[in-house]
Scaffold this active site. Structure first.
Site, PDB file in Angstrom:
ATOM      1  N   LYS A 116       3.645  -4.422   1.231  1.00 44.04           N
ATOM      2  CA  LYS A 116       2.839  -3.848   2.322  1.00 44.04           C
ATOM      3  C   LYS A 116       1.518  -4.586   2.445  1.00 44.04           C
ATOM      4  O   LYS A 116       1.112  -4.968   3.542  1.00 44.04           O
ATOM      5  CB  LYS A 116       2.611  -2.345   2.074  1.00 44.04           C
TER       6      LYS A 116
ATOM      7  N   GLN B 235       1.512   6.043  -1.844  1.00 41.48           N
ATOM      8  CA  GLN B 235       2.873   5.619  -2.164  1.00 41.48           C
ATOM      9  C   GLN B 235       3.613   6.725  -2.928  1.00 41.48           C
ATOM     10  O   GLN B 235       3.117   7.228  -3.938  1.00 41.48           O
ATOM     11  CB  GLN B 235       2.832   4.321  -2.995  1.00 41.48           C
TER      12      GLN B 235
ATOM     13  N   ASP C 138       1.951   7.029   7.660  1.00 37.51           N
ATOM     14  CA  ASP C 138       3.337   7.342   7.276  1.00 37.51           C
ATOM     15  C   ASP C 138       3.945   8.382   8.217  1.00 37.51           C
ATOM     16  O   ASP C 138       5.159   8.581   8.223  1.00 37.51           O
ATOM     17  CB  ASP C 138       3.366   7.903   5.846  1.00 37.51           C
TER      18      ASP C 138
END
Ligand code: NAP
Length: 313
Positions: A61, A105, A128
């Protein structure tokens, strides 16, 4: 090994090609942001503990962000970090002007209250798309940040000009991360949607009614020829690593078993790859299908969040 003649020639939906298109579209938006807002979009990735898979995801990422000119920073904390400590980190990121996107995460270590942490991310920075505010916006068809993997699937269908409106889409899986938002996005695209889960009786019979079948269940090659209507479009979201040779023999042709013997494991989706290639009119391979799109959509979400915050959207 089964030898079955092909019924439909499947078009392979190439996730790497679509990812590259999406990334190419991100670059001018980043340049515009720099020119008009005087700064690049900013992404913060928070990693707790030392889960090797999470470390790889986070590295990918931040590397992709750098490639696109997006400012990124990684905040790494030990596995013993408490929920309160993590909440304080998120709170600080929420208040920082140059950070547009915050990604915590998952999975977090078991002692951390993941729900509280995810709820603490400011909805406008929730790249997200997991915050209930963004879930609510999605459910009511309003603009908001959408979960990356299902949003990537929609991009894949659009870019291959696969019609969605009026088709029957069956989504196998109802997780908050993939299955539920996938169903909502397909509904928004005017598909007729059926969502299946572990309590669905006769999954195969339901799946066989699909024009578009999305598998997001996390079970290696559970979806086989008995689930796939010949000519259906099949999207395999699953990513499973199998380490048993007997399972490899069930799933892969003899030609792939040498690979298995060399590496000791192989990646497989939720759909039997041979059955999918033989029956589907178009399908996503694993690897190289849906997987590459998730990070590209994260970059798109970060830019979208930045543009909204800077008044450029
Ligand atoms: P998850 O949270 O474990 O959810 C799995 C879903 O599948 C649940 O809704 C479960 O039903 C359902 N299910 C399980 N066994 C089933 C069965 N035998 N028949 C019907 N439904 C069944 O998994 P997830 O996070 O959604 O991930 C699904 C897969 O996608 C995994 O392989 C994951 O690695 C992969 N994934 C890929 C990406 C990507 O970037 N490509 C991103 C995220 C996830 P219940 O709700 O009834 O338990």
């Amino acid at each position: 090994m089964r030898i079955v003649p092909p019924i439909y020639t499947g078009t392979i939906l190439d996730g790497n090609a679509v990812r590259d298109q999406i990334k190419a579209e991100c670059r001018p938006r980043v340049e515009r942001m720099v020119a008009e807002a005087g700064r690049a979009p900013g992404l913060a990735v928070v990693l707790v503990g030392s889960n090797p898979a999470s470390e790889v995801y986070v590295r990918n990422k931040t590397r992709t962000a750098a490639e696109l000119g997006i400012y990124s920073e990684q905040i790494t904390r030990p596995a013993e970090t408490t929920t309160d400590e993590l909440l304080a980190i998120v709170c600080e990121l929420n208040s920082r002007q140059e950070i547009d996107g915050i990604l915590v995460q998952l999975p977090l270590p078991g002692h951390i209250d993941s729900q509280r942490v995810l709820l603490s991310v400011a909805p406008e920075k929730d790249v997200d798309g997991f915050h209930p505010c963004n879930v609510g916006l999605l459910a009511t068809g309003r603009p908001g940040l959408k979960p990356c993997t299902p949003a990537g699937v929609i991009q894949m269908l659009h870019r291959y000009q696969i019609p969605i409106a009026g088709r029957h889409a069956v989504v196998a899986g109802r997780s908050d991360i993939v299955g539920k938002p996938m169903s909502l996005l397909l509904l928004q695209e005017n598909a007729t949607v059926t969502t299946c889960h572990s309590k669905t009786p006769d999954l195969a019979a339901v799946c066989r009614t699909a024009d578009i079948l999305v598998a997001a269940i996390g079970r290696p090659a559970l979806i086989t020829e008995k689930h796939i209507r010949p000519g259906a479009v099949v999207i395999d979201v699953g990513i499973n690593r199998i380490g048993s040779r007997a399972e490899a023999e069930r799933i892969f042709p003899a030609s792939r078993l040498a690979d298995f013997d060399k590496r000791g494991s192989l990646l497989v989706g939720d759909v039997h790859p041979g059955d999918m290639a033989r029956l589907a009119s178009a399908y996503t391979p694993v690897p190289g299908g849906v997987g590459p799109l998730t990070i590209a959509m994260l970059m798109q979400n970060t830019i979208e969040a930045a543009e909204r915050r800077a008044g450029l959207a």
